[in-house]
Design a protein around this motif. Sequence first.
Motif, PDB file in Angstrom:
ATOM      1  N   SER A   1      32.999  70.750  10.331  1.00 43.50           N
ATOM      2  CA  SER A   1      33.949  71.610  11.027  1.00 43.50           C
ATOM      3  C   SER A   1      33.992  71.290  12.518  1.00 43.50           C
ATOM      4  N   ALA A   2      32.832  71.110  13.129  1.00 45.82           N
ATOM      5  CA  ALA A   2      32.778  70.818  14.563  1.00 45.82           C
ATOM      6  C   ALA A   2      33.449  69.489  14.894  1.00 45.82           C
ATOM      7  N   VAL A   3      33.151  68.453  14.123  1.00 42.64           N
ATOM      8  CA  VAL A   3      33.694  67.123  14.394  1.00 42.64           C
ATOM      9  C   VAL A   3      35.208  67.100  14.187  1.00 42.64           C
ATOM     10  N   THR A   4      35.667  67.623  13.052  1.00 38.15           N
ATOM     11  CA  THR A   4      37.108  67.601  12.774  1.00 38.15           C
ATOM     12  C   THR A   4      37.883  68.482  13.752  1.00 38.15           C
ATOM     13  N   ALA A   5      37.324  69.629  14.115  1.00 35.74           N
ATOM     14  CA  ALA A   5      38.000  70.520  15.066  1.00 35.74           C
ATOM     15  C   ALA A   5      38.116  69.854  16.434  1.00 35.74           C
ATOM     16  N   TYR A   6      37.055  69.177  16.874  1.00 35.02           N
ATOM     17  CA  TYR A   6      37.080  68.526  18.181  1.00 35.02           C
ATOM     18  C   TYR A   6      38.180  67.462  18.244  1.00 35.02           C
ATOM     19  N   PHE A   7      38.220  66.590  17.250  1.00 32.65           N
ATOM     20  CA  PHE A   7      39.226  65.525  17.264  1.00 32.65           C
ATOM     21  C   PHE A   7      40.629  66.080  17.053  1.00 32.65           C
ATOM     22  N   CYS A   8      40.728  67.167  16.313  1.00 31.35           N
ATOM     23  CA  CYS A   8      42.020  67.809  16.131  1.00 31.35           C
ATOM     24  C   CYS A   8      42.545  68.343  17.468  1.00 31.35           C
ATOM     25  N   ILE A   9      41.692  69.027  18.226  1.00 31.70           N
ATOM     26  CA  ILE A   9      42.077  69.547  19.535  1.00 31.70           C
ATOM     27  C   ILE A   9      42.459  68.398  20.472  1.00 31.70           C
TER      28      ILE A   9
ATOM     29  N   LEU B   1      34.518  74.735  22.729  1.00 31.86           N
ATOM     30  CA  LEU B   1      33.719  74.883  23.945  1.00 31.86           C
ATOM     31  C   LEU B   1      33.410  73.523  24.568  1.00 31.86           C
ATOM     32  N   TRP B   2      33.088  72.559  23.739  1.00 27.26           N
ATOM     33  CA  TRP B   2      32.752  71.235  24.261  1.00 27.26           C
ATOM     34  C   TRP B   2      33.976  70.540  24.844  1.00 27.26           C
ATOM     35  N   PHE B   3      35.119  70.667  24.182  1.00 26.44           N
ATOM     36  CA  PHE B   3      36.330  70.014  24.679  1.00 26.44           C
ATOM     37  C   PHE B   3      36.749  70.588  26.030  1.00 26.44           C
ATOM     38  N   PHE B   4      36.650  71.909  26.164  1.00 23.72           N
ATOM     39  CA  PHE B   4      37.069  72.571  27.409  1.00 23.72           C
ATOM     40  C   PHE B   4      35.866  72.948  28.274  1.00 23.72           C
ATOM     41  N   ARG B   5      34.793  72.182  28.190  1.00 22.24           N
ATOM     42  CA  ARG B   5      33.543  72.546  28.861  1.00 22.24           C
ATOM     43  C   ARG B   5      33.711  72.672  30.377  1.00 22.24           C
TER      44      ARG B   5
ATOM     45  N   GLY C   1      38.215  72.961  10.051  1.00 14.46           N
ATOM     46  CA  GLY C   1      38.224  72.318  11.362  1.00 14.46           C
ATOM     47  C   GLY C   1      39.593  71.813  11.769  1.00 14.46           C
ATOM     48  N   LEU C   2      40.343  71.262  10.819  1.00 19.98           N
ATOM     49  CA  LEU C   2      41.655  70.709  11.119  1.00 19.98           C
ATOM     50  C   LEU C   2      42.717  71.774  11.339  1.00 19.98           C
ATOM     51  N   THR C   3      42.566  72.914  10.675  1.00 24.03           N
ATOM     52  CA  THR C   3      43.631  73.924  10.723  1.00 24.03           C
ATOM     53  C   THR C   3      43.330  75.103  11.642  1.00 24.03           C
ATOM     54  N   GLU C   4      42.096  75.236  12.100  1.00 28.59           N
ATOM     55  CA  GLU C   4      41.736  76.386  12.933  1.00 28.59           C
ATOM     56  C   GLU C   4      42.546  76.423  14.221  1.00 28.59           C
ATOM     57  N   PHE C   5      42.791  75.262  14.819  1.00 27.43           N
ATOM     58  CA  PHE C   5      43.438  75.234  16.129  1.00 27.43           C
ATOM     59  C   PHE C   5      44.867  74.728  16.094  1.00 27.43           C
ATOM     60  N   LEU C   6      45.334  74.258  14.958  1.00 25.30           N
ATOM     61  CA  LEU C   6      46.737  73.894  14.829  1.00 25.30           C
ATOM     62  C   LEU C   6      47.532  75.121  14.392  1.00 25.30           C
ATOM     63  N   PRO C   7      48.802  75.210  14.779  1.00 24.16           N
ATOM     64  CA  PRO C   7      49.596  76.400  14.453  1.00 24.16           C
ATOM     65  C   PRO C   7      50.138  76.380  13.023  1.00 24.16           C
ATOM     66  N   ILE C   8      49.229  76.167  12.041  1.00 26.11           N
ATOM     67  CA  ILE C   8      49.699  75.974  10.664  1.00 26.11           C
ATOM     68  C   ILE C   8      48.992  76.864   9.653  1.00 26.11           C
TER      69      ILE C   8
ATOM     70  N   ARG D   1      46.768  75.301  25.832  1.00 24.64           N
ATOM     71  CA  ARG D   1      45.509  75.461  26.565  1.00 24.64           C
ATOM     72  C   ARG D   1      45.083  76.924  26.613  1.00 24.64           C
ATOM     73  N   PHE D   2      46.017  77.828  26.934  1.00 24.85           N
ATOM     74  CA  PHE D   2      45.661  79.239  26.999  1.00 24.85           C
ATOM     75  C   PHE D   2      45.289  79.753  25.610  1.00 24.85           C
ATOM     76  N   SER D   3      45.973  79.282  24.590  1.00 24.34           N
ATOM     77  CA  SER D   3      45.632  79.671  23.219  1.00 24.34           C
ATOM     78  C   SER D   3      44.216  79.253  22.875  1.00 24.34           C
ATOM     79  N   PHE D   4      43.829  78.044  23.262  1.00 27.80           N
ATOM     80  CA  PHE D   4      42.486  77.559  22.950  1.00 27.80           C
ATOM     81  C   PHE D   4      41.421  78.307  23.756  1.00 27.80           C
ATOM     82  N   LEU D   5      41.708  78.591  25.018  1.00 20.99           N
ATOM     83  CA  LEU D   5      40.766  79.392  25.808  1.00 20.99           C
ATOM     84  C   LEU D   5      40.604  80.781  25.188  1.00 20.99           C
ATOM     85  N   LEU D   6      41.707  81.319  24.711  1.00 19.59           N
ATOM     86  CA  LEU D   6      41.692  82.643  24.103  1.00 19.59           C
ATOM     87  C   LEU D   6      40.951  82.640  22.771  1.00 19.59           C
TER      88      LEU D   6
END
Length: 266
Positions: free
Chosen positions: A226-234, A56-60, A14-21, A186-191
């Motif tokens: 995964s859902a909780v950590t990813a949301y707060f990470c985003i 999806l929830w963050f960018f709903r 969750g923490l690393t899925e959306f960070l560029p790491i 933002r475009f990366s997350f939408l993608l």
Amino acid sequence: MDAFQAVVLAAIQGLTEFLPISSSGHLVLPQTLLGWEDQGLAFDVAVHVGSLVAVLWFFRRDVCNLLLAWGSSICGKGHDQDSKLAWYVIIATLPAILAGLVFNDLIETHLRSGYVLAMTTLVWGVVLGAVDRFASHRRQITDIGLGIALFIGFSQALALVPGTSRSGITITAALLVGLNRSDAARFSFLLSMPIIAAAGSYKLLELVQSDTHIAWTYLSIGFVVSAVTAYFCIRVFMNWVERIGMMPFAIYRVILAGIIFAVLAW
């Protein structure tokens, strides 16, 4: 896998899925250092679904606007900025899907080594830092056209190679063509939404066709964590990205690559 391992692995995902790491660069460490077994296909599906739900929830609101505008364009009601962006997200997703269908077996067979993982983590970290330092950061997401969308889309296909990082390579490509940091992210997350959905569906199909025993308790833990950590990470990343830039993540990738190299040589 026990409950503790499920929490740790899902939090890493969750923490690393959306960070560029590079999520793969982090997931290899518990397996190598602690001797943990591979998380398995079913757990992989659960944490990917959790990550998808989070983004999806963050960018709903964005998702609803894009879907409505895209539907209107399908019905012949013309295009606005949202419908164009929706089409660009779809178009930019196609190269990665096609590359996955064509090259997945080749990558699984020849590029799943620790040294490839470490090298791509290092190289793309350096590239991310350089691009963030020297790019113009003047364009906005409304400036994305077909050419830019395809360029970012083809870059996303490179994320099939372990250690590249899907978010890392797409943010790097977006910055390279001049997008500001917030809109690049933002475009990366939408993608990420259609590609995570496609990858999750493919893994789910594999799971259905296999005889794998499903441990529902650990899958539930993986999904929720995964859902909780990813949301707060985003949320934190989007709030801070313009202020901190990408350089801290680039430096972190270089350090992580050094750790992976050290672990492999140990």
